[in-house]
Design a protein around this motif. Structure first.
Motif, PDB file in Angstrom:
ATOM      1  N   PRO A 114       1.520  10.218   5.672  1.00 32.47           N
ATOM      2  CA  PRO A 114       2.218   9.240   6.356  1.00 32.47           C
ATOM      3  C   PRO A 114       2.342   8.069   5.453  1.00 32.47           C
ATOM      4  O   PRO A 114       1.647   7.563   4.763  1.00 32.47           O
ATOM      5  CB  PRO A 114       1.428   9.122   7.645  1.00 32.47           C
ATOM      6  N   THR A 115       3.262   7.226   5.930  1.00 33.38           N
ATOM      7  CA  THR A 115       3.816   5.892   5.082  1.00 33.38           C
ATOM      8  C   THR A 115       2.463   5.141   5.433  1.00 33.38           C
ATOM      9  O   THR A 115       2.119   4.422   4.363  1.00 33.38           O
ATOM     10  CB  THR A 115       4.971   5.164   6.080  1.00 33.38           C
ATOM     11  N   GLY A 116       2.046   4.995   6.561  1.00 34.16           N
ATOM     12  CA  GLY A 116       0.777   3.895   6.546  1.00 34.16           C
ATOM     13  C   GLY A 116      -0.643   4.406   6.063  1.00 34.16           C
ATOM     14  O   GLY A 116      -1.604   3.679   6.430  1.00 34.16           O
ATOM     15  N   ASP A 117      -0.721   5.544   5.474  1.00 37.86           N
ATOM     16  CA  ASP A 117      -1.805   6.246   5.157  1.00 37.86           C
ATOM     17  C   ASP A 117      -2.798   5.328   4.523  1.00 37.86           C
ATOM     18  O   ASP A 117      -4.285   5.432   4.699  1.00 37.86           O
ATOM     19  CB  ASP A 117      -1.767   7.618   4.429  1.00 37.86           C
ATOM     20  N   GLU A 118      -2.422   4.632   3.533  1.00 38.70           N
ATOM     21  CA  GLU A 118      -3.531   3.753   2.631  1.00 38.70           C
ATOM     22  C   GLU A 118      -3.499   2.426   3.255  1.00 38.70           C
ATOM     23  O   GLU A 118      -4.284   1.641   2.349  1.00 38.70           O
ATOM     24  CB  GLU A 118      -2.934   3.677   1.382  1.00 38.70           C
ATOM     25  N   LEU A 119      -3.414   1.991   4.406  1.00 37.95           N
ATOM     26  CA  LEU A 119      -3.534   0.888   4.853  1.00 37.95           C
ATOM     27  C   LEU A 119      -4.872   0.638   5.290  1.00 37.95           C
ATOM     28  O   LEU A 119      -5.578  -0.375   5.180  1.00 37.95           O
ATOM     29  CB  LEU A 119      -2.820   0.564   6.179  1.00 37.95           C
ATOM     30  N   LEU A 120      -5.515   1.590   5.554  1.00 45.40           N
ATOM     31  CA  LEU A 120      -6.938   1.753   6.156  1.00 45.40           C
ATOM     32  C   LEU A 120      -8.038   1.354   5.234  1.00 45.40           C
ATOM     33  O   LEU A 120      -8.869   0.353   5.537  1.00 45.40           O
ATOM     34  CB  LEU A 120      -7.467   3.266   6.688  1.00 45.40           C
ATOM     35  N   PRO A 121      -8.170   1.884   3.677  1.00 43.09           N
ATOM     36  CA  PRO A 121      -8.953   1.191   2.987  1.00 43.09           C
ATOM     37  C   PRO A 121      -8.965  -0.090   2.372  1.00 43.09           C
ATOM     38  O   PRO A 121      -9.902  -0.883   2.532  1.00 43.09           O
ATOM     39  CB  PRO A 121      -8.929   2.151   1.784  1.00 43.09           C
ATOM     40  N   VAL A 122      -7.626  -0.692   2.581  1.00 40.16           N
ATOM     41  CA  VAL A 122      -7.250  -2.006   2.104  1.00 40.16           C
ATOM     42  C   VAL A 122      -8.097  -2.835   3.336  1.00 40.16           C
ATOM     43  O   VAL A 122      -8.507  -3.955   3.102  1.00 40.16           O
ATOM     44  CB  VAL A 122      -5.987  -2.263   1.848  1.00 40.16           C
ATOM     45  N   ARG A 123      -7.382  -2.514   4.532  1.00 42.50           N
ATOM     46  CA  ARG A 123      -7.709  -3.312   5.647  1.00 42.50           C
ATOM     47  C   ARG A 123      -9.368  -3.531   5.754  1.00 42.50           C
ATOM     48  O   ARG A 123      -9.667  -4.393   6.018  1.00 42.50           O
ATOM     49  CB  ARG A 123      -7.055  -2.710   6.827  1.00 42.50           C
ATOM     50  N   ASP A 175      -7.904 -12.046   7.455  1.00 40.07           N
ATOM     51  CA  ASP A 175      -6.841 -13.143   7.780  1.00 40.07           C
ATOM     52  C   ASP A 175      -5.919 -13.690   6.821  1.00 40.07           C
ATOM     53  O   ASP A 175      -4.976 -14.319   7.286  1.00 40.07           O
ATOM     54  CB  ASP A 175      -7.637 -14.151   8.674  1.00 40.07           C
ATOM     55  N   GLY A 176      -6.090 -13.511   5.584  1.00 38.51           N
ATOM     56  CA  GLY A 176      -5.309 -14.190   4.652  1.00 38.51           C
ATOM     57  C   GLY A 176      -4.389 -13.100   3.863  1.00 38.51           C
ATOM     58  O   GLY A 176      -3.662 -13.494   2.981  1.00 38.51           O
ATOM     59  N   TYR A 177      -4.299 -11.989   4.497  1.00 38.21           N
ATOM     60  CA  TYR A 177      -3.220 -11.202   3.903  1.00 38.21           C
ATOM     61  C   TYR A 177      -2.181 -10.392   4.806  1.00 38.21           C
ATOM     62  O   TYR A 177      -2.705  -9.963   5.996  1.00 38.21           O
ATOM     63  CB  TYR A 177      -3.936  -9.860   3.127  1.00 38.21           C
ATOM     64  N   VAL A 178      -1.114 -10.114   4.396  1.00 34.52           N
ATOM     65  CA  VAL A 178      -0.224  -9.255   5.226  1.00 34.52           C
ATOM     66  C   VAL A 178      -0.155  -8.027   4.591  1.00 34.52           C
ATOM     67  O   VAL A 178      -0.075  -7.840   3.315  1.00 34.52           O
ATOM     68  CB  VAL A 178       1.210  -9.879   5.042  1.00 34.52           C
ATOM     69  N   LEU A 179      -0.313  -6.963   4.908  1.00 34.36           N
ATOM     70  CA  LEU A 179      -0.680  -5.511   4.706  1.00 34.36           C
ATOM     71  C   LEU A 179       0.844  -4.539   4.732  1.00 34.36           C
ATOM     72  O   LEU A 179       1.278  -4.661   6.043  1.00 34.36           O
ATOM     73  CB  LEU A 179      -1.770  -4.657   5.151  1.00 34.36           C
ATOM     74  N   CYS A 200       0.864  -1.253  -0.081  1.00 31.43           N
ATOM     75  CA  CYS A 200       0.171  -0.016  -0.026  1.00 31.43           C
ATOM     76  C   CYS A 200       0.859   1.265   0.046  1.00 31.43           C
ATOM     77  O   CYS A 200       1.834   1.446   1.032  1.00 31.43           O
ATOM     78  CB  CYS A 200      -0.909   0.072   1.177  1.00 31.43           C
ATOM     79  N   PHE A 201       0.608   1.982  -1.069  1.00 28.38           N
ATOM     80  CA  PHE A 201       1.610   3.395  -1.017  1.00 28.38           C
ATOM     81  C   PHE A 201       0.522   4.678  -1.042  1.00 28.38           C
ATOM     82  O   PHE A 201      -0.461   4.772  -1.510  1.00 28.38           O
ATOM     83  CB  PHE A 201       2.159   3.285  -2.488  1.00 28.38           C
TER      84      PHE A 201
END
Length: 236
Positions: free
Chosen positions: A76-85, A95-99, A69-70
């Motif tokens: 911030p580095t982790g900004d786009e983790l939220l929508p994916v998560r 439970d099937g993915y490392v983000l 996620c970029f």
């Protein structure tokens, strides 16, 4: 690498979530991947499911996927983790993915980021039971640019790439053997919000045209009510 085909059913859901969620993500802990001499290769933020198999697991049913996620520039580095998560949670797939979120080497992503991202992927594959056929990229703005650019430059690493609100210019030569090439080429899902800035609209449309002309499998979507910052009507 096999085409995603059925996987695009949930990819579409992920993109819809990515361009509609506006709640800020809580600050995640950023760390650094370093080389043997202790020099920082890339800054990153990672989220790992509990109770996954050990690294080196080869049984596909016990392996996990990797979502890179970029963020936009100056975010911030982790900004786009939220929508994916959140999208993966809604679909019961979290439970099937490392983000894994990566930070650019400079203000914006570019050619200097390719080698660090390669090393970040290699580290993740060594550290977690990553299925090498389930490595995906997602990015917004400049993050979308590197997601598309890197996927094209590294078809042996990336299965598919999702981009929102921006495009990319560095592309390899056309796929002259469509059947054989598309069996190993990454796939693309390109999203544009029509309330975006005018140069974003023209850039994303141009990117879609060039990706399609080069023979890649690409899904393209435009949304009337989305824009550069995903703000409600009247706030952009």
């Amino acid at each position: 690498m096999n085409a995603l085909n059925s996987s695009f059913h949930w990819v579409a859901g992920l993109v819809a979530a990515a361009v509609s969620l506006v709640t800020p993500m809580p600050a995640a802990q950023e760390t650094e991947l370093k080389d043997a001499a202790g020099k920082t290769i890339i800054r990153y933020v990672i989220e790992v499911p509990e109770h996954i198999a050990p690294a080196g697991t080869t049984d596909p049913s016990k392996q996990v996927g990797l979502f890179l996620c970029f963020p936009e520039h100056d975010r911030p580095t982790g900004d786009e983790l939220l929508p994916v998560r959140e999208s993966l949670k809604r679909q019961g797939l979290i439970d099937g993915y490392v983000l894994l979120a990566g930070h650019p080497q400079g203000q914006k992503f570019g050619a200097a980021d390719h080698a660090p991202i390669e090393k970040l992927i290699a580290w993740a594959k060594q550290t977690y039971p990553i299925n090498p056929r389930r490595i995906y990229m997602y990015g917004k703005g400049e993050g979308g640019k590197i997601s598309g650019e890197f996927a094209m430059a590294h078809p042996n690493l990336v299965t598919a790439s999702i981009t929102y609100s921006w495009g990319w210019w560095t592309m390899p030569s056309e796929l002259h053997e469509p059947l054989d090439a598309l069996n190993s080429a990454p796939e693309f899902y390109v999203v544009l919000g029509l309330r975006d800035l005018s140069h974003h609209i023209t850039t994303v449309r141009d990117t879609y045209s060039r990706v399609r002309e080069k023979g890649y499998h690409v899904i393209y979507r435009e949304f009337d009510d989305l824009g550069a910052r995903n703000l409600p009507s009247g706030e952009q």
